[in-house]
Design a protein around this motif. Structure first.
Motif, PDB file in Angstrom:
ATOM      1  N   UNK A   1      -6.304   7.733   4.380  1.00  0.00           N
ATOM      2  CA  UNK A   1      -5.466   7.236   3.296  1.00  0.00           C
ATOM      3  C   UNK A   1      -4.695   5.987   3.671  1.00  0.00           C
ATOM      4  N   UNK A   2      -4.167   5.963   4.892  1.00  0.00           N
ATOM      5  CA  UNK A   2      -3.442   4.776   5.352  1.00  0.00           C
ATOM      6  C   UNK A   2      -4.368   3.568   5.411  1.00  0.00           C
ATOM      7  N   UNK A   3      -5.563   3.773   5.929  1.00  0.00           N
ATOM      8  CA  UNK A   3      -6.493   2.655   6.048  1.00  0.00           C
ATOM      9  C   UNK A   3      -7.056   2.233   4.692  1.00  0.00           C
ATOM     10  N   UNK A   4      -7.217   3.164   3.781  1.00  0.00           N
ATOM     11  CA  UNK A   4      -7.674   2.776   2.447  1.00  0.00           C
ATOM     12  C   UNK A   4      -6.612   1.937   1.746  1.00  0.00           C
ATOM     13  N   UNK A   5      -5.361   2.240   1.988  1.00  0.00           N
ATOM     14  CA  UNK A   5      -4.315   1.409   1.382  1.00  0.00           C
ATOM     15  C   UNK A   5      -4.328   0.009   1.993  1.00  0.00           C
ATOM     16  N   UNK A   6      -4.574  -0.088   3.293  1.00  0.00           N
ATOM     17  CA  UNK A   6      -4.732  -1.408   3.906  1.00  0.00           C
ATOM     18  C   UNK A   6      -5.895  -2.151   3.251  1.00  0.00           C
ATOM     19  N   UNK A   7      -6.975  -1.449   3.029  1.00  0.00           N
ATOM     20  CA  UNK A   7      -8.150  -2.054   2.412  1.00  0.00           C
ATOM     21  C   UNK A   7      -7.826  -2.551   1.004  1.00  0.00           C
ATOM     22  N   UNK A   8      -7.048  -1.777   0.269  1.00  0.00           N
ATOM     23  CA  UNK A   8      -6.651  -2.196  -1.071  1.00  0.00           C
ATOM     24  C   UNK A   8      -5.780  -3.443  -1.028  1.00  0.00           C
ATOM     25  N   UNK A   9      -4.899  -3.523  -0.040  1.00  0.00           N
ATOM     26  CA  UNK A   9      -4.071  -4.726   0.104  1.00  0.00           C
ATOM     27  C   UNK A   9      -4.952  -5.960   0.330  1.00  0.00           C
ATOM     28  N   UNK A  10      -5.950  -5.788   1.186  1.00  0.00           N
ATOM     29  CA  UNK A  10      -6.838  -6.906   1.497  1.00  0.00           C
ATOM     30  C   UNK A  10      -7.655  -7.295   0.267  1.00  0.00           C
ATOM     31  N   UNK A  11      -8.111  -6.308  -0.478  1.00  0.00           N
ATOM     32  CA  UNK A  11      -8.890  -6.594  -1.687  1.00  0.00           C
ATOM     33  C   UNK A  11      -8.053  -7.353  -2.708  1.00  0.00           C
ATOM     34  N   UNK A  12      -6.774  -6.990  -2.831  1.00  0.00           N
ATOM     35  CA  UNK A  12      -5.889  -7.641  -3.787  1.00  0.00           C
ATOM     36  C   UNK A  12      -5.527  -9.062  -3.367  1.00  0.00           C
ATOM     37  N   UNK A  13      -5.443  -9.296  -2.050  1.00  0.00           N
ATOM     38  CA  UNK A  13      -5.049 -10.616  -1.537  1.00  0.00           C
ATOM     39  C   UNK A  13      -5.843 -10.925  -0.281  1.00  0.00           C
ATOM     40  N   UNK A  14      -7.109 -11.308  -0.419  1.00  0.00           N
ATOM     41  CA  UNK A  14      -7.962 -11.538   0.752  1.00  0.00           C
ATOM     42  C   UNK A  14      -7.414 -12.591   1.709  1.00  0.00           C
ATOM     43  N   UNK A  15      -6.709 -13.581   1.173  1.00  0.00           N
ATOM     44  CA  UNK A  15      -6.193 -14.652   2.031  1.00  0.00           C
ATOM     45  C   UNK A  15      -5.125 -14.154   2.991  1.00  0.00           C
ATOM     46  N   UNK A  16      -4.561 -12.966   2.730  1.00  0.00           N
ATOM     47  CA  UNK A  16      -3.491 -12.450   3.581  1.00  0.00           C
ATOM     48  C   UNK A  16      -3.953 -12.266   5.013  1.00  0.00           C
ATOM     49  N   UNK A  17      -5.241 -11.948   5.208  1.00  0.00           N
ATOM     50  CA  UNK A  17      -5.721 -11.686   6.576  1.00  0.00           C
ATOM     51  C   UNK A  17      -5.710 -12.953   7.424  1.00  0.00           C
ATOM     52  N   UNK A  18      -5.708 -14.127   6.786  1.00  0.00           N
ATOM     53  CA  UNK A  18      -5.649 -15.370   7.546  1.00  0.00           C
ATOM     54  C   UNK A  18      -4.215 -15.803   7.815  1.00  0.00           C
ATOM     55  N   UNK A  19      -3.276 -15.130   7.186  1.00  0.00           N
ATOM     56  CA  UNK A  19      -1.864 -15.420   7.454  1.00  0.00           C
ATOM     57  C   UNK A  19      -1.324 -14.537   8.573  1.00  0.00           C
ATOM     58  N   UNK A  20      -1.969 -13.407   8.814  1.00  0.00           N
ATOM     59  CA  UNK A  20      -1.508 -12.484   9.847  1.00  0.00           C
ATOM     60  C   UNK A  20      -2.055 -11.098   9.574  1.00  0.00           C
ATOM     61  N   UNK A  21      -1.628 -10.141  10.367  1.00  0.00           N
ATOM     62  CA  UNK A  21      -2.129  -8.765  10.235  1.00  0.00           C
ATOM     63  C   UNK A  21      -1.495  -8.093   9.027  1.00  0.00           C
ATOM     64  N   UNK A  22      -2.320  -7.526   8.160  1.00  0.00           N
ATOM     65  CA  UNK A  22      -1.855  -6.753   7.017  1.00  0.00           C
ATOM     66  C   UNK A  22      -1.409  -5.382   7.515  1.00  0.00           C
ATOM     67  N   UNK A  23      -0.243  -4.939   7.077  1.00  0.00           N
ATOM     68  CA  UNK A  23       0.300  -3.665   7.564  1.00  0.00           C
ATOM     69  C   UNK A  23       1.036  -2.953   6.446  1.00  0.00           C
ATOM     70  N   UNK A  24       1.217  -1.647   6.628  1.00  0.00           N
ATOM     71  CA  UNK A  24       1.996  -0.839   5.699  1.00  0.00           C
ATOM     72  C   UNK A  24       3.352  -0.517   6.312  1.00  0.00           C
ATOM     73  N   UNK A  25       4.400  -0.437   5.495  1.00  0.00           N
ATOM     74  CA  UNK A  25       5.693   0.012   6.023  1.00  0.00           C
ATOM     75  C   UNK A  25       5.641   1.496   6.376  1.00  0.00           C
ATOM     76  N   UNK A  26       6.557   1.910   7.239  1.00  0.00           N
ATOM     77  CA  UNK A  26       6.569   3.302   7.697  1.00  0.00           C
ATOM     78  C   UNK A  26       6.733   4.280   6.547  1.00  0.00           C
TER      79      UNK A  26
END
Length: 278
Positions: free
Chosen positions: A239-264
């Motif tokens: 579930x945590x990784x699927x949410x990361x995947x959703x973040x990347x899908x919504x904003x693919x350019x984010x991965x070139x700005x830095x590591x996409x992460x979820x808050x605790x």
């Protein structure tokens, strides 16, 4: 070695280093939690060799020595991780040979393997993450292990594909490109952290997130085969990784700005939902 001390060492490593995975591992009952921490601790030691600062030749030698040490896994081993794994393997059907496959995957990193096709990349993902899925299944247990093992492997591949998409910039700066060359050429993409990502880059990344989602869909068929706490553990990790995947899908350019992460708080929410059967 005293198993209590050996397991305590592995749990400390896991709590400190497994930022995403520990949210799921902590949902397991004590014996399974300790065993999975032992699995993680050895996997971490192996990964750290590949990700460390040693020259290539020294890394290759260290990985060879790590492969030889697998023969020392046992409750009487001097090293706490090997002792904890030895103790756990007396009680659970851990496929310890999978660690040799993991080492082979890390050796691909050390050699600087280039992935021409997605099938090439899947080989790597199975070695470095499918192995952990199968080892985790040895901890979880399932009525039909033969049916469950390919699904555990697929879930590991899904997690690794998400890692690769999350870490595109970091890996590129470390001289590693995991995205298949055929996909970069198909979408006419180049990886340049200093240039604005193009619309083609976004298309390519969404193509990759769709692939990873398919692997999650396959791997999560494992959950009904597991007991409730083991299912919650697998569900929280996924579930945590699927949410990361959703973040990347919504904003693919984010991965070139830095590591996409979820808050605790969001990781805790996913873990709670998994424990509740979500």
């Amino acid at each position: 070695m005293d198993p209590v001390a050996a397991y305590a060492h592995c749990e400390q490593v896991t709590r400190t280093e497994a930022g995403n995975f520990y949210w799921g591992i902590r949902l397991l009952p004590g014996p399974k939690r300790r065993a999975l921490c032992a699995v993680y601790a050895l996997a971490r030691e192996i990964d750290d060799i590949g990700d460390g600062d040693l020259p290539t030749e020294a890394k290759t030698k260290a990985l060879g020595e790590a492969r030889e040490r697998l023969a020392d896994i046992g409750p009487d081993a001097d090293q706490p991780v090997l002792a904890a794994l030895g103790h756990a393997s007396q009680r659970l059907p851990l496929p310890l040979a999978a660690f040799a496959e993991l080492i082979a995957g890390v050796e691909m990193d050390v050699r600087g393997t280039v992935y021409e096709t997605f099938d090439d990349l899947v080989i790597y993902c199975r070695r470095v993450a499918g192995t952990i899925g199968r080892l985790s299944l040895g901890v979880f247990g399932a009525e039909n292990m033969d049916r469950a093992a390919p699904l555990a492997d697929a879930l590991g591949v899904a997690l690794q594909l998400t890692n690769i998409l999350r870490d595109v910039r970091e890996d590129f700066e470390n001289g590693r490109v995991y995205l298949p060359r055929e996909d970069l050429e198909r979408f006419d993409c180049t990886l340049d952290p200093d240039a604005p990502p193009s619309p083609r880059f976004a298309e390519m990344m969404r193509f990759q997130t769709s692939r990873a989602t398919d692997w999650f869909d396959e791997g999560l068929r494992l959950r009904p085969m597991l007991d409730p706490r083991s299912s919650a553990c697998a569900g929280a990790m996924a579930g945590i990784y699927r949410r990361l995947l959703q973040r990347i899908e919504q904003d693919p350019a984010a991965v070139m700005r830095g590591r996409v992460a979820l808050p605790a708080w969001e990781k805790a929410l996913v873990a709670a939902q998994s424990l509740a059967g979500g």
